[in-house]
Design a protein around this motif. Structure first.
Motif, PDB file in Angstrom:
ATOM      1  N   VAL A 161       0.865  -1.182   0.000  1.00 32.50           N
ATOM      2  CA  VAL A 161       0.000   0.000   0.000  1.00 32.50           C
ATOM      3  C   VAL A 161       0.896   1.224   0.000  1.00 32.50           C
ATOM      4  CG1 VAL A 161      -1.720   1.308   1.308  1.00 32.50           C
ATOM      5  CG2 VAL A 161      -1.869  -1.190   1.195  1.00 32.50           C
ATOM      6  N   GLU A 162       0.724   2.052  -1.001  1.00 30.03           N
ATOM      7  CA  GLU A 162       1.589   3.216  -1.153  1.00 30.03           C
ATOM      8  C   GLU A 162       1.580   4.077   0.099  1.00 30.03           C
ATOM      9  OE1 GLU A 162       2.425   6.773  -4.432  1.00 30.03           O
ATOM     10  OE2 GLU A 162       0.573   5.578  -4.528  1.00 30.03           O
ATOM     11  N   ASN A 163       2.766   4.457   0.531  1.00 26.72           N
ATOM     12  CA  ASN A 163       2.998   5.331   1.689  1.00 26.72           C
ATOM     13  C   ASN A 163       2.774   4.649   3.038  1.00 26.72           C
ATOM     14  OD1 ASN A 163       3.603   7.586   0.022  1.00 26.72           O
ATOM     15  ND2 ASN A 163       1.419   8.013  -0.214  1.00 26.72           N
ATOM     16  N   TYR A 164       2.434   3.363   3.039  1.00 28.30           N
ATOM     17  CA  TYR A 164       2.252   2.677   4.327  1.00 28.30           C
ATOM     18  C   TYR A 164       3.596   2.297   4.942  1.00 28.30           C
ATOM     19  CZ  TYR A 164      -0.327  -0.088   7.779  1.00 28.30           C
ATOM     20  OH  TYR A 164      -0.871  -0.582   8.951  1.00 28.30           O
ATOM     21  N   GLY A 165       4.597   2.194   4.102  1.00 25.43           N
ATOM     22  CA  GLY A 165       5.968   2.059   4.573  1.00 25.43           C
ATOM     23  C   GLY A 165       6.229   0.876   5.481  1.00 25.43           C
ATOM     24  N   VAL A 166       7.010   1.136   6.508  1.00 25.71           N
ATOM     25  CA  VAL A 166       7.481   0.062   7.380  1.00 25.71           C
ATOM     26  C   VAL A 166       6.345  -0.610   8.137  1.00 25.71           C
ATOM     27  CG1 VAL A 166       7.897   1.492   9.430  1.00 25.71           C
ATOM     28  CG2 VAL A 166       9.307  -0.541   9.021  1.00 25.71           C
ATOM     29  N   MET A 167       5.190   0.049   8.245  1.00 28.68           N
ATOM     30  CA  MET A 167       4.082  -0.577   8.956  1.00 28.68           C
ATOM     31  C   MET A 167       3.567  -1.815   8.233  1.00 28.68           C
ATOM     32  SD  MET A 167       3.714   0.794  11.831  1.00 28.68           S
ATOM     33  CE  MET A 167       2.237  -0.138  12.242  1.00 28.68           C
ATOM     34  N   GLY A 168       3.813  -1.911   6.924  1.00 30.57           N
ATOM     35  CA  GLY A 168       3.427  -3.127   6.208  1.00 30.57           C
ATOM     36  C   GLY A 168       4.128  -4.360   6.759  1.00 30.57           C
ATOM     37  N   PRO A 169       5.471  -4.384   6.785  1.00 32.63           N
ATOM     38  CA  PRO A 169       6.175  -5.519   7.384  1.00 32.63           C
ATOM     39  C   PRO A 169       5.819  -5.736   8.854  1.00 32.63           C
ATOM     40  CG  PRO A 169       7.677  -4.228   6.043  1.00 32.63           C
ATOM     41  CD  PRO A 169       6.391  -3.464   6.096  1.00 32.63           C
ATOM     42  N   VAL A 170       5.608  -4.646   9.587  1.00 27.61           N
ATOM     43  CA  VAL A 170       5.278  -4.789  11.012  1.00 27.61           C
ATOM     44  C   VAL A 170       3.909  -5.447  11.187  1.00 27.61           C
ATOM     45  CG1 VAL A 170       4.740  -3.493  13.122  1.00 27.61           C
ATOM     46  CG2 VAL A 170       6.760  -2.899  11.770  1.00 27.61           C
ATOM     47  N   LYS A 171       2.918  -5.024  10.400  1.00 27.37           N
ATOM     48  CA  LYS A 171       1.593  -5.642  10.501  1.00 27.37           C
ATOM     49  C   LYS A 171       1.614  -7.082  10.002  1.00 27.37           C
ATOM     50  CE  LYS A 171      -0.985  -2.247  12.140  1.00 27.37           C
ATOM     51  NZ  LYS A 171      -1.678  -2.327  13.451  1.00 27.37           N
ATOM     52  N   ALA A 172       2.481  -7.382   9.029  1.00 27.95           N
ATOM     53  CA  ALA A 172       2.629  -8.770   8.594  1.00 27.95           C
ATOM     54  C   ALA A 172       3.132  -9.636   9.749  1.00 27.95           C
ATOM     55  CB  ALA A 172       3.578  -8.854   7.402  1.00 27.95           C
TER      56      ALA A 172
END
Length: 263
Positions: A161-172
């Motif tokens: 998701v554009e601009n979601y940044g590092v929170m993507g890996p963290v939420k994964a």
């Protein structure tokens, strides 16, 4: 179709004890969950981040008649200890845990994931993921008759998701943690879920660049053609905590108007 009025909701959680962490103000997803759980009959314990946040959260705690209302910065072990000591003294049990906490420093959130500084990544993982494991570990011995744990994730855990940044890996990582905790605590009758809401204008989302554009895109593309509400997310939380979801655990439940099904 609108949600039923609170007078129409059956008290399916009457007598249950629920701890909700992450309420920042009346727009918080955590507040939608606390309000829905209370309407379903549960007793509510609530927390606030710090003295700056307290004036915004204290009226909400009064609205749900919370007998436990304490500060909680999940990085402060003394505050976490005090919270669970209070729950044990007041109730001697816990039936529902709602974890709705996420944070990433601005420099970690708004840059490329490739360039994320180590300290920023660790802070995001600590607050947004490890804190759920910490609270789950502390809640486990209080859920002697079983219970439900719910945390909040987002589509960016599984898609870029554009601009979601590092929170993507963290939420994964958080969603993976949910599956492992569900497996480990299942024999004790403790069910564990992640809820994945669509984008909402919350304080936590305010740090995401061009977030307004993302919300507009969801309204246009989602099958429901609208944003979801905190009350709808709260209703999902009630369902997951209720006997109606007794055979469900380890799930990521999307409350996003169907947006996640789009390619």
């Amino acid at each position: 179709m609108a949600l039923p009025d609170e007078t129409d909701l059956p008290p399916i959680l009457a007598g249950r004890k629920a701890l909700v962490v992450g309420v920042a103000n009346e727009h918080s997803i955590a507040w939608g969950c606390a309000r829905a759980l209370r309407r379903a009959g549960a007793d509510i314990a609530m927390t606030y981040l710090n003295e700056k946040a307290r004036p915004h959260v204290e009226p909400l705690a009064r609205a749900v008649e919370a007998p436990i209302f304490l500060p909680l910065d999940v990085r402060d072990r003394a505050q976490v200890d005090a919270l669970f000591d209070a729950v044990a003294r007041k109730w001697d049990r816990l039936d529902v845990l709602v974890h709705s906490i996420a944070f990433a420093p601005k420099e970690a959130l708004q840059g490329r994931v490739t360039d994320c500084p180590r300290d920023g990544f660790l802070a995001a993982m600590d607050v947004s993921c490890w804190s759920f494991l910490d609270l789950a570990r502390r809640a486990e011995p209080l859920m002697r008759q079983g219970g439900a744990m719910v945390t909040m994730t987002y589509l960016g855990a599984n898609e870029v998701v554009e601009n979601y940044g590092v929170m993507g890996p963290v939420k994964a990582a958080l969603e993976s943690a949910v599956r492992y905790v569900a497996t480990e605590l299942g024999p004790k009758g403790i069910r564990v879920h992640a809820v994945s809401p669509g984008p909402l204008a919350t304080r936590a989302a305010s740090g995401i660049r061009d977030f307004d554009a993302l919300m507009k895109q969801v309204v246009v593309r989602a099958p429901a053609h609208r944003l979801v509400t905190i009350d709808e997310i709260g209703a999902a939380c009630v369902f997951l905590a209720s006997p109606y979801a007794a055979a469900m655990t380890g799930e990521t439940l999307y409350i996003d108007g169907g947006y996640h099904v789009l390619a």
